[in-house]
Design a protein around this motif. Structure first.
Motif, PDB file in Angstrom:
ATOM      1  N   ILE A 173       0.812  -1.225   0.000  1.00 46.88           N
ATOM      2  CA  ILE A 173       0.000   0.000   0.000  1.00 46.88           C
ATOM      3  C   ILE A 173       0.847   1.277   0.000  1.00 46.88           C
ATOM      4  CG2 ILE A 173      -2.101  -0.996   0.999  1.00 46.88           C
ATOM      5  CD1 ILE A 173      -1.355   0.361   3.669  1.00 46.88           C
ATOM      6  N   ASP A 174       0.330   2.256  -0.713  1.00 40.54           N
ATOM      7  CA  ASP A 174       0.850   3.617  -0.696  1.00 40.54           C
ATOM      8  C   ASP A 174      -0.242   4.468  -0.074  1.00 40.54           C
ATOM      9  OD1 ASP A 174       2.991   2.675  -2.091  1.00 40.54           O
ATOM     10  OD2 ASP A 174       2.937   4.225  -3.632  1.00 40.54           O
ATOM     11  N   ALA A 175       0.101   5.219   0.977  1.00 43.50           N
ATOM     12  CA  ALA A 175      -0.924   6.035   1.635  1.00 43.50           C
ATOM     13  C   ALA A 175      -0.466   7.478   1.718  1.00 43.50           C
ATOM     14  CB  ALA A 175      -1.223   5.496   3.021  1.00 43.50           C
ATOM     15  N   TYR A 176      -1.428   8.365   1.622  1.00 43.24           N
ATOM     16  CA  TYR A 176      -1.154   9.804   1.560  1.00 43.24           C
ATOM     17  C   TYR A 176      -2.034  10.581   2.528  1.00 43.24           C
ATOM     18  CZ  TYR A 176       1.026   8.953  -3.023  1.00 43.24           C
ATOM     19  OH  TYR A 176       1.829   8.522  -4.028  1.00 43.24           O
ATOM     20  N   TYR A 177      -1.483  11.694   3.039  1.00 38.17           N
ATOM     21  CA  TYR A 177      -2.297  12.760   3.638  1.00 38.17           C
ATOM     22  C   TYR A 177      -2.223  13.881   2.615  1.00 38.17           C
ATOM     23  CZ  TYR A 177      -2.024  10.336   8.139  1.00 38.17           C
ATOM     24  OH  TYR A 177      -2.115   9.408   9.148  1.00 38.17           O
ATOM     25  N   ASP A 178      -3.292  14.183   1.955  1.00 39.98           N
ATOM     26  CA  ASP A 178      -3.266  15.078   0.789  1.00 39.98           C
ATOM     27  C   ASP A 178      -2.158  14.628  -0.156  1.00 39.98           C
ATOM     28  OD1 ASP A 178      -5.463  16.684   1.607  1.00 39.98           O
ATOM     29  OD2 ASP A 178      -4.152  17.671   3.053  1.00 39.98           O
ATOM     30  N   GLU A 179      -1.200  15.525  -0.437  1.00 40.33           N
ATOM     31  CA  GLU A 179      -0.144  15.118  -1.373  1.00 40.33           C
ATOM     32  C   GLU A 179       1.087  14.587  -0.659  1.00 40.33           C
ATOM     33  OE1 GLU A 179      -0.696  14.515  -4.484  1.00 40.33           O
ATOM     34  OE2 GLU A 179      -2.694  15.183  -3.866  1.00 40.33           O
ATOM     35  N   SER A 180       0.981  14.462   0.657  1.00 36.96           N
ATOM     36  CA  SER A 180       2.156  14.012   1.388  1.00 36.96           C
ATOM     37  C   SER A 180       2.150  12.471   1.449  1.00 36.96           C
ATOM     38  CB  SER A 180       2.112  14.731   2.722  1.00 36.96           C
ATOM     39  OG  SER A 180       2.731  14.075   3.695  1.00 36.96           O
ATOM     40  N   HIS A 181       3.173  11.899   0.828  1.00 35.94           N
ATOM     41  CA  HIS A 181       3.266  10.451   0.624  1.00 35.94           C
ATOM     42  C   HIS A 181       3.875   9.804   1.869  1.00 35.94           C
ATOM     43  CE1 HIS A 181       4.583   7.101  -2.417  1.00 35.94           C
ATOM     44  NE2 HIS A 181       3.860   6.650  -1.443  1.00 35.94           N
ATOM     45  N   ILE A 182       3.100   9.042   2.623  1.00 36.78           N
ATOM     46  CA  ILE A 182       3.572   8.533   3.915  1.00 36.78           C
ATOM     47  C   ILE A 182       3.973   7.056   3.874  1.00 36.78           C
ATOM     48  CG2 ILE A 182       3.026   8.280   6.368  1.00 36.78           C
ATOM     49  CD1 ILE A 182       3.084  11.204   5.502  1.00 36.78           C
ATOM     50  N   LEU A 183       3.096   6.177   3.425  1.00 36.70           N
ATOM     51  CA  LEU A 183       3.447   4.752   3.371  1.00 36.70           C
ATOM     52  C   LEU A 183       3.826   4.393   1.947  1.00 36.70           C
ATOM     53  CD1 LEU A 183       0.594   3.148   5.552  1.00 36.70           C
ATOM     54  CD2 LEU A 183       2.811   4.069   6.290  1.00 36.70           C
ATOM     55  N   ALA A 186     -10.043   4.399   8.692  1.00 33.95           N
ATOM     56  CA  ALA A 186     -10.171   5.781   9.160  1.00 33.95           C
ATOM     57  C   ALA A 186      -9.629   6.723   8.075  1.00 33.95           C
ATOM     58  CB  ALA A 186      -9.380   5.963  10.453  1.00 33.95           C
ATOM     59  N   THR A 187     -10.259   7.877   7.929  1.00 28.56           N
ATOM     60  CA  THR A 187      -9.740   8.862   6.971  1.00 28.56           C
ATOM     61  C   THR A 187      -9.547  10.206   7.655  1.00 28.56           C
ATOM     62  OG1 THR A 187     -12.001   9.276   6.312  1.00 28.56           O
ATOM     63  CG2 THR A 187     -10.674   7.899   4.841  1.00 28.56           C
ATOM     64  N   PRO A 188      -8.517  11.040   7.214  1.00 26.77           N
ATOM     65  CA  PRO A 188      -7.436  10.556   6.390  1.00 26.77           C
ATOM     66  C   PRO A 188      -6.674   9.476   7.134  1.00 26.77           C
ATOM     67  CG  PRO A 188      -6.825  12.639   7.418  1.00 26.77           C
ATOM     68  CD  PRO A 188      -8.225  12.340   7.822  1.00 26.77           C
ATOM     69  N   PRO A 189      -5.716   8.837   6.524  1.00 23.54           N
ATOM     70  CA  PRO A 189      -5.106   8.938   5.194  1.00 23.54           C
ATOM     71  C   PRO A 189      -5.962   8.327   4.082  1.00 23.54           C
ATOM     72  CG  PRO A 189      -4.249   7.062   6.338  1.00 23.54           C
ATOM     73  CD  PRO A 189      -5.145   7.773   7.321  1.00 23.54           C
ATOM     74  N   GLN A 190      -5.400   8.427   2.888  1.00 23.51           N
ATOM     75  CA  GLN A 190      -6.037   7.831   1.715  1.00 23.51           C
ATOM     76  C   GLN A 190      -5.087   6.776   1.124  1.00 23.51           C
ATOM     77  OE1 GLN A 190      -6.144  10.262  -1.789  1.00 23.51           O
ATOM     78  NE2 GLN A 190      -8.241   9.648  -2.244  1.00 23.51           N
ATOM     79  N   VAL A 191      -5.623   5.591   0.900  1.00 25.85           N
ATOM     80  CA  VAL A 191      -4.816   4.525   0.283  1.00 25.85           C
ATOM     81  C   VAL A 191      -4.975   4.646  -1.228  1.00 25.85           C
ATOM     82  CG1 VAL A 191      -4.480   2.025   0.058  1.00 25.85           C
ATOM     83  CG2 VAL A 191      -5.172   2.987   2.254  1.00 25.85           C
TER      84      VAL A 191
END
Ligand code: ATP
Length: 247
Positions: free
Chosen positions: A9-19, A52-57
Protein backbone atom coordinates in the motif's frame (compact mmCIF):
# COMPACT_ATOMS: atom_id res chain seq x y z
CA UNK A 1 -4.43 -17.60 4.52
CA UNK A 2 -3.37 -14.78 6.83
CA UNK A 3 -5.90 -13.05 9.04
CA UNK A 4 -4.70 -9.70 7.69
CA UNK A 5 -2.81 -9.15 4.49
CA UNK A 6 -1.54 -5.72 3.56
CA UNK A 7 -0.14 -5.79 0.06
CA UNK A 8 2.03 -2.97 -1.21
CA UNK A 9 0.00 0.00 0.00
CA UNK A 10 0.85 3.62 -0.70
CA UNK A 11 -0.92 6.03 1.63
CA UNK A 12 -1.15 9.80 1.56
CA UNK A 13 -2.30 12.76 3.64
CA UNK A 14 -3.27 15.08 0.79
CA UNK A 15 -0.14 15.12 -1.37
CA UNK A 16 2.16 14.01 1.39
CA UNK A 17 3.27 10.45 0.62
CA UNK A 18 3.57 8.53 3.92
CA UNK A 19 3.45 4.75 3.37
CA UNK A 20 5.47 3.32 0.51
CA UNK A 21 4.65 -0.11 -0.86
CA UNK A 22 4.06 -1.32 2.65
CA UNK A 23 3.25 -5.00 2.98
CA UNK A 24 2.57 -7.05 6.07
CA UNK A 25 0.90 -10.29 7.09
CA UNK A 26 -0.67 -10.99 10.46
CA UNK A 27 -1.61 -14.58 11.29
CA UNK A 28 -4.71 -15.58 13.20
CA UNK A 29 -4.26 -15.77 16.97
CA UNK A 30 -0.91 -14.00 17.16
CA UNK A 31 0.38 -10.78 18.62
CA UNK A 32 2.20 -8.87 15.92
CA UNK A 33 4.24 -5.84 17.00
CA UNK A 34 4.52 -2.90 14.62
CA UNK A 35 7.48 -0.79 15.67
CA UNK A 36 9.43 2.22 14.50
CA UNK A 37 10.52 5.70 15.43
CA UNK A 38 8.25 8.72 15.88
CA UNK A 39 6.65 9.60 12.58
CA UNK A 40 7.59 6.30 10.89
CA UNK A 41 3.98 5.68 9.85
CA UNK A 42 2.69 3.25 12.49
CA UNK A 43 -0.54 5.08 13.33
CA UNK A 44 -1.08 5.75 9.63
CA UNK A 45 -0.87 2.00 8.97
CA UNK A 46 -3.47 1.25 11.65
CA UNK A 47 -5.75 3.95 10.30
CA UNK A 48 -5.52 2.53 6.76
CA UNK A 49 -6.47 -0.93 8.05
CA UNK A 50 -9.36 0.36 10.18
CA UNK A 51 -10.73 2.49 7.35
CA UNK A 52 -10.17 5.78 9.16
CA UNK A 53 -9.74 8.86 6.97
CA UNK A 54 -7.44 10.56 6.39
CA UNK A 55 -5.11 8.94 5.19
CA UNK A 56 -6.04 7.83 1.71
CA UNK A 57 -4.82 4.52 0.28
CA UNK A 58 -3.98 5.08 -3.38
CA UNK A 59 -2.29 1.83 -4.29
CA UNK A 60 -2.12 -1.75 -3.09
CA UNK A 61 -4.72 -3.70 -1.15
CA UNK A 62 -5.78 -4.71 2.35
CA UNK A 63 -7.51 -8.05 2.92
CA UNK A 64 -9.10 -9.22 6.15
CA UNK A 65 -9.89 -12.95 6.31
CA UNK A 66 -9.63 -13.03 2.55
CA UNK A 67 -12.07 -10.16 1.97
CA UNK A 68 -10.84 -7.04 0.25
CA UNK A 69 -11.46 -4.12 2.62
CA UNK A 70 -9.26 -1.54 0.87
CA UNK A 71 -10.80 1.90 1.08
CA UNK A 72 -13.89 0.75 2.98
CA UNK A 73 -15.06 3.29 5.57
CA UNK A 74 -14.54 2.54 9.26
CA UNK A 75 -18.25 1.92 9.84
CA UNK A 76 -18.11 -0.96 7.34
CA UNK A 77 -14.77 -2.37 8.52
CA UNK A 78 -15.59 -2.47 12.24
CA UNK A 79 -18.56 -4.88 12.00
CA UNK A 80 -16.36 -7.32 10.10
CA UNK A 81 -14.36 -7.75 13.30
CA UNK A 82 -11.61 -5.13 13.40
CA UNK A 83 -11.46 -2.78 16.40
CA UNK A 84 -9.05 0.13 16.66
CA UNK A 85 -8.12 1.43 20.10
CA UNK A 86 -6.56 4.79 19.29
CA UNK A 87 -3.74 6.41 21.21
CA UNK A 88 -6.02 8.95 22.87
CA UNK A 89 -8.08 6.17 24.57
CA UNK A 90 -11.39 7.85 24.08
CA UNK A 91 -13.49 6.95 27.07
CA UNK A 92 -16.56 8.97 27.98
CA UNK A 93 -15.36 10.79 31.09
CA UNK A 94 -18.78 11.58 32.56
CA UNK A 95 -20.12 8.05 32.21
CA UNK A 96 -19.33 5.27 34.63
CA UNK A 97 -17.12 2.33 33.75
CA UNK A 98 -20.17 0.13 33.28
CA UNK A 99 -21.97 2.69 31.12
CA UNK A 100 -18.89 2.95 28.90
CA UNK A 101 -18.91 -0.82 28.52
CA UNK A 102 -22.59 -0.79 27.56
CA UNK A 103 -22.08 1.74 24.77
CA UNK A 104 -21.13 -0.65 21.94
CA UNK A 105 -24.36 -2.55 22.57
CA UNK A 106 -26.41 0.65 22.62
CA UNK A 107 -24.78 1.84 19.38
CA UNK A 108 -25.54 -1.51 17.71
CA UNK A 109 -29.18 -1.40 18.73
CA UNK A 110 -29.57 2.16 17.53
CA UNK A 111 -28.03 1.47 14.12
CA UNK A 112 -30.17 -1.66 13.72
CA UNK A 113 -33.27 0.36 14.52
CA UNK A 114 -32.40 2.90 11.90
CA UNK A 115 -32.06 0.22 9.28
CA UNK A 116 -28.33 0.13 8.98
CA UNK A 117 -27.83 -3.60 8.97
CA UNK A 118 -24.78 -4.58 10.91
CA UNK A 119 -23.32 -7.54 9.10
CA UNK A 120 -22.08 -9.64 11.95
CA UNK A 121 -22.74 -13.16 13.06
CA UNK A 122 -20.68 -13.00 16.19
CA UNK A 123 -21.26 -11.11 19.38
CA UNK A 124 -18.70 -9.30 21.47
CA UNK A 125 -17.40 -10.31 24.86
CA UNK A 126 -19.92 -10.34 27.69
CA UNK A 127 -19.67 -7.79 30.46
CA UNK A 128 -18.71 -10.55 32.89
CA UNK A 129 -15.87 -11.73 30.66
CA UNK A 130 -14.50 -8.19 30.41
CA UNK A 131 -14.61 -7.90 34.21
CA UNK A 132 -12.86 -11.26 34.51
CA UNK A 133 -10.07 -10.01 32.27
CA UNK A 134 -9.84 -6.64 34.00
CA UNK A 135 -10.56 -7.05 37.73
CA UNK A 136 -9.70 -3.38 38.22
CA UNK A 137 -12.66 -2.40 36.11
CA UNK A 138 -14.83 -4.77 38.08
CA UNK A 139 -13.91 -2.98 41.31
CA UNK A 140 -14.69 0.35 39.71
CA UNK A 141 -17.93 -0.37 37.84
CA UNK A 142 -19.68 2.71 39.18
CA UNK A 143 -16.75 5.12 39.10
CA UNK A 144 -16.89 7.82 36.41
CA UNK A 145 -14.36 7.08 33.68
CA UNK A 146 -12.79 10.55 33.88
CA UNK A 147 -11.54 9.83 37.38
CA UNK A 148 -9.76 6.58 36.44
CA UNK A 149 -5.97 6.49 36.25
CA UNK A 150 -4.32 6.38 32.82
CA UNK A 151 -3.80 2.63 33.03
CA UNK A 152 -7.38 2.02 34.08
CA UNK A 153 -8.63 4.18 31.20
CA UNK A 154 -6.50 2.11 28.84
CA UNK A 155 -8.06 -1.07 30.19
CA UNK A 156 -11.51 0.45 29.77
CA UNK A 157 -10.76 1.44 26.16
CA UNK A 158 -9.58 -2.12 25.40
CA UNK A 159 -12.51 -3.63 27.30
CA UNK A 160 -14.93 -1.52 25.31
CA UNK A 161 -13.35 -2.59 22.02
CA UNK A 162 -13.79 -6.22 23.07
CA UNK A 163 -17.52 -5.69 23.63
CA UNK A 164 -17.73 -5.45 19.85
CA UNK A 165 -17.52 -8.60 17.74
CA UNK A 166 -13.76 -8.29 17.55
CA UNK A 167 -11.49 -10.80 15.90
CA UNK A 168 -8.65 -8.40 15.46
CA UNK A 169 -7.65 -5.66 17.84
CA UNK A 170 -5.47 -2.78 16.63
CA UNK A 171 -3.79 -1.22 19.67
CA UNK A 172 -2.05 2.12 19.23
CA UNK A 173 0.59 2.63 21.94
CA UNK A 174 -1.33 1.06 24.82
CA UNK A 175 1.61 1.49 27.22
CA UNK A 176 2.05 5.20 26.66
CA UNK A 177 2.36 7.11 29.89
CA UNK A 178 1.85 4.03 32.07
CA UNK A 179 3.97 3.06 35.06
CA UNK A 180 5.93 -0.21 34.64
CA UNK A 181 3.66 -2.10 37.00
CA UNK A 182 0.55 -1.05 35.10
CA UNK A 183 2.23 -1.93 31.79
CA UNK A 184 2.53 -5.45 33.14
CA UNK A 185 -1.18 -5.60 33.95
CA UNK A 186 -2.06 -4.42 30.44
CA UNK A 187 0.45 -6.93 28.97
CA UNK A 188 -1.16 -9.83 30.80
CA UNK A 189 -4.57 -8.70 29.57
CA UNK A 190 -3.32 -8.49 25.96
CA UNK A 191 -1.92 -12.02 26.27
CA UNK A 192 -5.24 -13.31 27.59
CA UNK A 193 -7.02 -11.68 24.66
CA UNK A 194 -4.65 -13.50 22.30
CA UNK A 195 -5.16 -16.75 24.18
CA UNK A 196 -8.91 -16.37 23.70
CA UNK A 197 -8.22 -16.70 19.96
CA UNK A 198 -8.16 -13.07 18.94
CA UNK A 199 -5.46 -11.49 16.82
CA UNK A 200 -3.60 -8.39 17.92
CA UNK A 201 -1.63 -5.79 16.02
CA UNK A 202 0.31 -3.84 18.60
CA UNK A 203 1.89 -0.47 17.78
CA UNK A 204 4.43 0.61 20.35
CA UNK A 205 7.26 3.05 21.03
CA UNK A 206 8.31 0.76 23.83
CA UNK A 207 9.97 -1.85 21.62
CA UNK A 208 11.33 -3.89 24.50
CA UNK A 209 7.95 -4.32 26.17
CA UNK A 210 6.24 -5.02 22.86
CA UNK A 211 8.67 -7.74 21.74
CA UNK A 212 8.35 -9.45 25.13
CA UNK A 213 4.78 -10.46 24.40
CA UNK A 214 4.77 -10.43 20.58
CA UNK A 215 5.02 -13.47 18.34
CA UNK A 216 6.03 -11.61 15.19
CA UNK A 217 7.32 -8.12 14.50
CA UNK A 218 7.60 -5.52 11.78
CA UNK A 219 9.79 -2.44 11.95
CA UNK A 220 8.99 0.45 9.65
CA UNK A 221 10.96 3.55 8.85
CA UNK A 222 9.82 6.46 6.69
CA UNK A 223 6.78 4.44 5.66
CA UNK A 224 8.72 1.37 4.51
CA UNK A 225 9.20 -2.04 6.09
CA UNK A 226 12.82 -2.44 7.20
CA UNK A 227 12.42 -5.61 9.29
CA UNK A 228 10.01 -8.51 9.22
CA UNK A 229 10.46 -11.63 11.32
CA UNK A 230 9.67 -13.29 14.61
CA UNK A 231 9.86 -11.30 17.83
CA UNK A 232 12.81 -13.47 18.88
CA UNK A 233 14.65 -12.68 15.66
CA UNK A 234 14.14 -8.99 16.30
CA UNK A 235 15.34 -9.30 19.89
CA UNK A 236 18.54 -10.90 18.54
CA UNK A 237 19.05 -8.36 15.74
CA UNK A 238 21.24 -5.72 17.39
CA UNK A 239 21.73 -3.73 14.22
CA UNK A 240 18.03 -3.24 13.43
CA UNK A 241 17.27 -2.47 17.05
CA UNK A 242 19.96 0.16 17.33
CA UNK A 243 19.42 1.70 13.94
CA UNK A 244 15.64 1.96 13.91
CA UNK A 245 14.47 1.56 17.49
CA UNK A 246 17.27 3.12 19.49
CA UNK A 247 17.51 0.18 21.89
P1 ATP B 1 4.39 8.22 16.58
O1 ATP B 1 5.15 7.09 17.16
O2 ATP B 1 5.05 9.54 16.81
O3 ATP B 1 2.93 8.22 16.92
P2 ATP B 1 3.85 7.09 13.95
O4 ATP B 1 4.87 6.10 13.48
O5 ATP B 1 2.57 6.57 14.45
O6 ATP B 1 4.53 8.07 14.97
P3 ATP B 1 2.25 8.53 12.05
O7 ATP B 1 1.36 9.17 13.06
O8 ATP B 1 1.71 7.43 11.24
O9 ATP B 1 3.61 8.06 12.72
O10 ATP B 1 2.77 9.69 11.09
C1 ATP B 1 3.52 9.44 9.91
C2 ATP B 1 3.77 10.78 9.18
O11 ATP B 1 2.54 11.28 8.73
C3 ATP B 1 4.37 11.84 10.07
O12 ATP B 1 5.34 12.52 9.33
C4 ATP B 1 3.20 12.75 10.40
O13 ATP B 1 3.61 14.07 10.58
C5 ATP B 1 2.34 12.62 9.17
N1 ATP B 1 0.91 12.80 9.49
C6 ATP B 1 0.20 12.13 10.42
N2 ATP B 1 -1.09 12.53 10.45
C7 ATP B 1 -1.20 13.49 9.49
C8 ATP B 1 -2.28 14.29 9.01
N3 ATP B 1 -3.52 14.18 9.51
N4 ATP B 1 -2.01 15.19 8.03
C9 ATP B 1 -0.77 15.30 7.50
N5 ATP B 1 0.29 14.56 7.90
C10 ATP B 1 0.09 13.67 8.87
Amino acid sequence: MSMLSVDGIDAYYDESHILRELSMEVEEGEICALLGRNGAGKTTTLRCIAGATPPQVRRGSIRFRGEDITGQPAEDVAPQGISLVPEERRVFPNLTVEENLHLPEVARNVSNRFGRSVATTESGMSLDDVYDDFPRLDERRNQTAGTLSGGEQQMLAIGRALRQPTQMLLLDEPYEGLAPQIIETVERAIERIRDSGRTILLVEQNAVAATEIADSAYVIDAGEVVFDGTADELAADEETRQRYLGV
